[in-house]
Design an enzyme around this catalytic site. Structure first.
Site, PDB file in Angstrom:
ATOM      1  N   TYR A  64       0.836  -1.216   0.000  1.00 49.68           N
ATOM      2  CA  TYR A  64       0.000   0.000   0.000  1.00 49.68           C
ATOM      3  C   TYR A  64       0.867   1.260   0.000  1.00 49.68           C
ATOM      4  O   TYR A  64       0.527   2.271  -0.601  1.00 49.68           O
ATOM      5  CB  TYR A  64      -0.981  -0.031   1.173  1.00 49.68           C
ATOM      6  CG  TYR A  64      -2.182  -0.908   0.871  1.00 49.68           C
ATOM      7  CD1 TYR A  64      -2.210  -2.255   1.223  1.00 49.68           C
ATOM      8  CD2 TYR A  64      -3.275  -0.398   0.166  1.00 49.68           C
ATOM      9  CE1 TYR A  64      -3.285  -3.064   0.903  1.00 49.68           C
ATOM     10  CE2 TYR A  64      -4.365  -1.213  -0.168  1.00 49.68           C
ATOM     11  CZ  TYR A  64      -4.356  -2.541   0.201  1.00 49.68           C
ATOM     12  OH  TYR A  64      -5.425  -3.348  -0.141  1.00 49.68           O
ATOM     13  N   GLN A  98     -14.713   4.224  -6.556  1.00 48.69           N
ATOM     14  CA  GLN A  98     -14.179   2.988  -5.954  1.00 48.69           C
ATOM     15  C   GLN A  98     -12.683   3.154  -5.711  1.00 48.69           C
ATOM     16  O   GLN A  98     -12.049   2.293  -5.117  1.00 48.69           O
ATOM     17  CB  GLN A  98     -14.419   1.806  -6.882  1.00 48.69           C
ATOM     18  CG  GLN A  98     -15.873   1.543  -7.196  1.00 48.69           C
ATOM     19  CD  GLN A  98     -16.027   0.531  -8.306  1.00 48.69           C
ATOM     20  OE1 GLN A  98     -16.104  -0.677  -8.074  1.00 48.69           O
ATOM     21  NE2 GLN A  98     -16.048   1.018  -9.537  1.00 48.69           N
ATOM     22  N   HIS A 116     -14.590   2.541  -1.332  1.00 51.54           N
ATOM     23  CA  HIS A 116     -13.602   1.537  -0.894  1.00 51.54           C
ATOM     24  C   HIS A 116     -12.513   2.158  -0.038  1.00 51.54           C
ATOM     25  O   HIS A 116     -11.403   1.631   0.035  1.00 51.54           O
ATOM     26  CB  HIS A 116     -13.012   0.823  -2.119  1.00 51.54           C
ATOM     27  CG  HIS A 116     -14.032  -0.017  -2.819  1.00 51.54           C
ATOM     28  ND1 HIS A 116     -13.859  -0.480  -4.101  1.00 51.54           N
ATOM     29  CD2 HIS A 116     -15.252  -0.455  -2.430  1.00 51.54           C
ATOM     30  CE1 HIS A 116     -14.928  -1.188  -4.461  1.00 51.54           C
ATOM     31  NE2 HIS A 116     -15.791  -1.178  -3.461  1.00 51.54           N
ATOM     32  N   THR A 193     -14.777   1.601 -15.042  1.00 50.72           N
ATOM     33  CA  THR A 193     -14.909   0.518 -14.071  1.00 50.72           C
ATOM     34  C   THR A 193     -15.361  -0.760 -14.765  1.00 50.72           C
ATOM     35  O   THR A 193     -16.136  -0.731 -15.706  1.00 50.72           O
ATOM     36  CB  THR A 193     -15.889   0.873 -12.934  1.00 50.72           C
ATOM     37  OG1 THR A 193     -15.947  -0.213 -12.002  1.00 50.72           O
ATOM     38  CG2 THR A 193     -17.278   1.183 -13.450  1.00 50.72           C
ATOM     39  N   SER A 194     -14.833  -1.882 -14.233  1.00 46.34           N
ATOM     40  CA  SER A 194     -15.231  -3.184 -14.790  1.00 46.34           C
ATOM     41  C   SER A 194     -16.567  -3.627 -14.196  1.00 46.34           C
ATOM     42  O   SER A 194     -17.149  -4.614 -14.623  1.00 46.34           O
ATOM     43  CB  SER A 194     -14.165  -4.227 -14.456  1.00 46.34           C
ATOM     44  OG  SER A 194     -14.045  -4.315 -13.032  1.00 46.34           O
TER      45      SER A 194
END
Ligand code: APR
Length: 249
Positions: A64, A98, A116, A193-194
């Protein structure tokens, strides 16, 4: 059937719903691109879990911090800026993402709903108190170098990234605001976005169900149904500015 841009011009309330494709042209890898360099041997889904952090806090924290360093070095792109501009052209804009980067905020967007979580809001894994990076710039994990997560100043627990991991629930208040906006808007632009991950992927469908026009902006054409759903194929940093140009001149 073409999306009529005057729908955007005359909208009372627009929602922009975004995924990793919005930040791709800022150089931030999308979630389902193959990871490169140090991380090419790891599966993001395997790293983005509380269990992975329990098993190896330094490995997950290092990943991260690597992502945070990438965002720190990146700049908002024309798509981020177009979204910030859109807020000044219509009565009400709700930005739902997201993404865990801060590029929308750095482009001038306010009150962004991060479904998220975000890289900039770490918290203690034990007591959940938020942790401030302060002036600490992200340390990009060199090849193979592991960074131990910082310790909570209150209980000395390990600090975890402030993102929603697989198997964790979305922040209640953020989710409620996003659902309320999807159910109220006239137009929803779904950008990069998927739409694979639930419940986030429900947001465009909720808007469509209540009668909004839904426009998918993606590199690939999206399967659309009915006369209120549209697919604009292309790079977000090219399609979004063009859409605003057509709608607002
Ligand atoms: N312009 C527009 N779309 C793009 C661009 C671009 N320049 N580049 C990539 N895309 C599209 C891809 O075609 C793909 O459909 O963006 C999408 C990125 O999909 P994912 O990598 O799956 O990212 P996302 O949809 O944000 O994933 C959702 O999944 O893994 C979880 O928590 C993670 O928030 C993430 C969620």
């Amino acid at each position: 059937m073409e999306f009529q841009t005057q729908r955007l011009r005359n909208a009372r309330h627009v929602v922009v719903f975004s995924g990793a494709g919005l930040s791709a042209e800022s150089g931030i890898a999308t979630f389902r691109d193959a990871l490169t360099g140090l991380w090419e041997h790891f599966d993001p889904a395997a790293l983005a879990t509380a269990q992975a952090f329990r098993n190896d806090p330094a490995l997950v924290w290092s990943w991260y911090e690597w992502r945070r360093a990438k965002v720190f070095a990146a700049q908002p792109n024309a798509a981020h800026r177009a979204i910030a501009t859109l807020a000044r052209c219509i009565p009400r804009l709700t930005v739902v993402t997201q993404n865990v980067d801060d590029l929308l905020e750095r482009a001038g967007c306010s009150d962004v709903l991060h479904l998220h979580g975000s890289l900039g809001s770490p918290r203690c894994f034990a007591c959940a108190r938020s942790y401030s990076f302060g002036a600490d710039q992200p340390v990009e994990a060199q090849e193979g170098r592991r960074i131990e997560p910082p310790r909570c100043r209150h209980c000395n627990g390990k600090v975890r990234p402030g993102v929603v991991w697989f198997g964790e629930s979305l922040p209640d208040d953020v989710w409620r605001k996003a659902v309320s906006a999807a159910k109220d808007c006239d137009v929803l632009l779904s950008v990069g976005t998927s739409a694979l991950v639930q419940p986030a992927a429900e947001i465009p469908r909720m808007a469509l169900q209540q009668g909004a026009q839904v426009v998918h902006i993606n590199l690939q054409p999206e399967a659309v149904a009915g006369d209120r759903e549209f697919s604009l194929t292309g790079r977000a940093a090219e399609v979004l500015p063009r859409l605003l140009e057509q709608a607002f001149g």
